[in-house]
Design a protein around this motif. Structure first.
Motif, PDB file in Angstrom:
ATOM      1  N   TRP A  41      42.781  48.308  33.346  1.00  0.00           N
ATOM      2  CA  TRP A  41      42.105  47.023  33.515  1.00  0.00           C
ATOM      3  C   TRP A  41      41.624  46.988  34.957  1.00  0.00           C
ATOM      4  CZ3 TRP A  41      44.398  41.579  34.281  1.00  0.00           C
ATOM      5  CH2 TRP A  41      43.559  40.605  33.720  1.00  0.00           C
ATOM      6  N   ARG A  45      40.590  42.122  38.430  1.00  0.00           N
ATOM      7  CA  ARG A  45      41.181  41.181  37.469  1.00  0.00           C
ATOM      8  C   ARG A  45      42.699  41.089  37.651  1.00  0.00           C
ATOM      9  NH1 ARG A  45      37.250  42.199  32.263  1.00  0.00           N
ATOM     10  NH2 ARG A  45      35.354  41.935  33.480  1.00  0.00           N
ATOM     11  N   TRP A  46      43.338  42.210  37.974  1.00  0.00           N
ATOM     12  CA  TRP A  46      44.775  42.158  38.286  1.00  0.00           C
ATOM     13  C   TRP A  46      45.012  41.239  39.482  1.00  0.00           C
ATOM     14  CZ3 TRP A  46      48.160  43.260  34.902  1.00  0.00           C
ATOM     15  CH2 TRP A  46      48.040  44.367  34.033  1.00  0.00           C
ATOM     16  N   ALA A 111      48.803  47.814  31.211  1.00  0.00           N
ATOM     17  CA  ALA A 111      47.931  48.489  30.251  1.00  0.00           C
ATOM     18  C   ALA A 111      48.769  49.444  29.401  1.00  0.00           C
ATOM     19  CB  ALA A 111      46.832  49.248  30.996  1.00  0.00           C
ATOM     20  N   LEU A 129      48.094  45.496  27.473  1.00  0.00           N
ATOM     21  CA  LEU A 129      46.657  45.312  27.353  1.00  0.00           C
ATOM     22  C   LEU A 129      46.011  46.580  26.812  1.00  0.00           C
ATOM     23  CD1 LEU A 129      46.095  43.678  30.878  1.00  0.00           C
ATOM     24  CD2 LEU A 129      46.888  42.602  28.743  1.00  0.00           C
ATOM     25  N   MET A 156      37.875  48.513  28.775  1.00  0.00           N
ATOM     26  CA  MET A 156      38.802  47.468  29.225  1.00  0.00           C
ATOM     27  C   MET A 156      38.109  46.254  29.833  1.00  0.00           C
ATOM     28  SD  MET A 156      41.861  48.203  28.347  1.00  0.00           S
ATOM     29  CE  MET A 156      42.858  47.095  29.329  1.00  0.00           C
ATOM     30  N   HIS A 157      36.839  46.358  30.148  1.00  0.00           N
ATOM     31  CA  HIS A 157      36.117  45.210  30.698  1.00  0.00           C
ATOM     32  C   HIS A 157      35.980  44.068  29.678  1.00  0.00           C
ATOM     33  CE1 HIS A 157      35.069  48.174  33.766  1.00  0.00           C
ATOM     34  NE2 HIS A 157      34.934  47.116  34.551  1.00  0.00           N
ATOM     35  N   THR A 161      40.292  37.648  32.538  1.00  0.00           N
ATOM     36  CA  THR A 161      41.534  37.199  33.169  1.00  0.00           C
ATOM     37  C   THR A 161      42.075  35.947  32.489  1.00  0.00           C
ATOM     38  OG1 THR A 161      40.719  38.090  35.262  1.00  0.00           O
ATOM     39  CG2 THR A 161      42.607  36.618  35.376  1.00  0.00           C
TER      40      THR A 161
END
Length: 171
Positions: A41, A45-46, A111, A129, A156-157, A161
């Motif tokens: 990810w 975003r993390w 992930a 994820l 993963m995009h 969030t």
């Protein structure tokens, strides 16, 4: 063998959650790594998720902790490594350290990766994820393991969030 793993995921084989209780508030662990770049990810975003969870915590309480392994340390750009470290991200050096951190965790988000499988097997509430891999085949097994996956494999995009933050309430 998946059948053996399923039998080991039986809650009777896992330490009760009280073993993970500590006197300090237990953090939510956010593991930024994965076995390959296509399963990661985005770091931005993390960091966004970290800030959102941290902003809701009472002053002086460490409600969330960003973690990563040696592979991520080697693969992140200097700018990304600096961003990770700026929120007190922790570089883990070995499996024993990862295990120790899991024993004090309130929850784990990561992930599709080895750490997600370990957290789930230890009984830590886990949200994994998924994007390009099949959770029907690769989902971590454990009494409190959940997945967040698209209807079909995709980059993963796909995952915003907001979606992960809302799922956090359920773990």
């Amino acid at each position: 063998d998946r059948v053996l793993a399923l039998s080991l995921a039986d809650p009777s084989h896992i330490a009760p959650p009280t073993l993970f209780a500590t006197s300090a508030p237990a953090p939510v662990l956010l593991h930024i790594g994965a076995g390959g770049p296509h399963k990661r990810w985005p770091l931005a975003r993390w960091l966004d998720l970290y800030r959102r969870v941290d902003d809701r915590a009472p002053p002086g309480v460490s409600a969330v902790r960003l973690i990563a392994g040696e592979v991520e340390r080697e693969q992140l750009s200097p700018a990304d490594a600096h961003a990770f470290e700026s929120v007190k991200g922790t570089w883990l050096s070995d499996l024993a350290e990862l295990f120790r951190i899991f024993t004090t965790a309130r929850a784990f988000i990561g992930a599709d990766s080895g750490p997600a499988h370990l957290a789930a097997q230890m009984g830590v509430p886990t949200l994994t994820l998924f994007g390009p891999t099949d959770p029907e085949r690769w989902a971590p097994l454990g009494p409190h393991a959940r997945v967040l996956a698209p209807p079909s494999p995709i980059d993963m995009h796909w995952l915003a969030t907001d979606r992960v933050e809302s799922e956090l309430a359920g773990i």
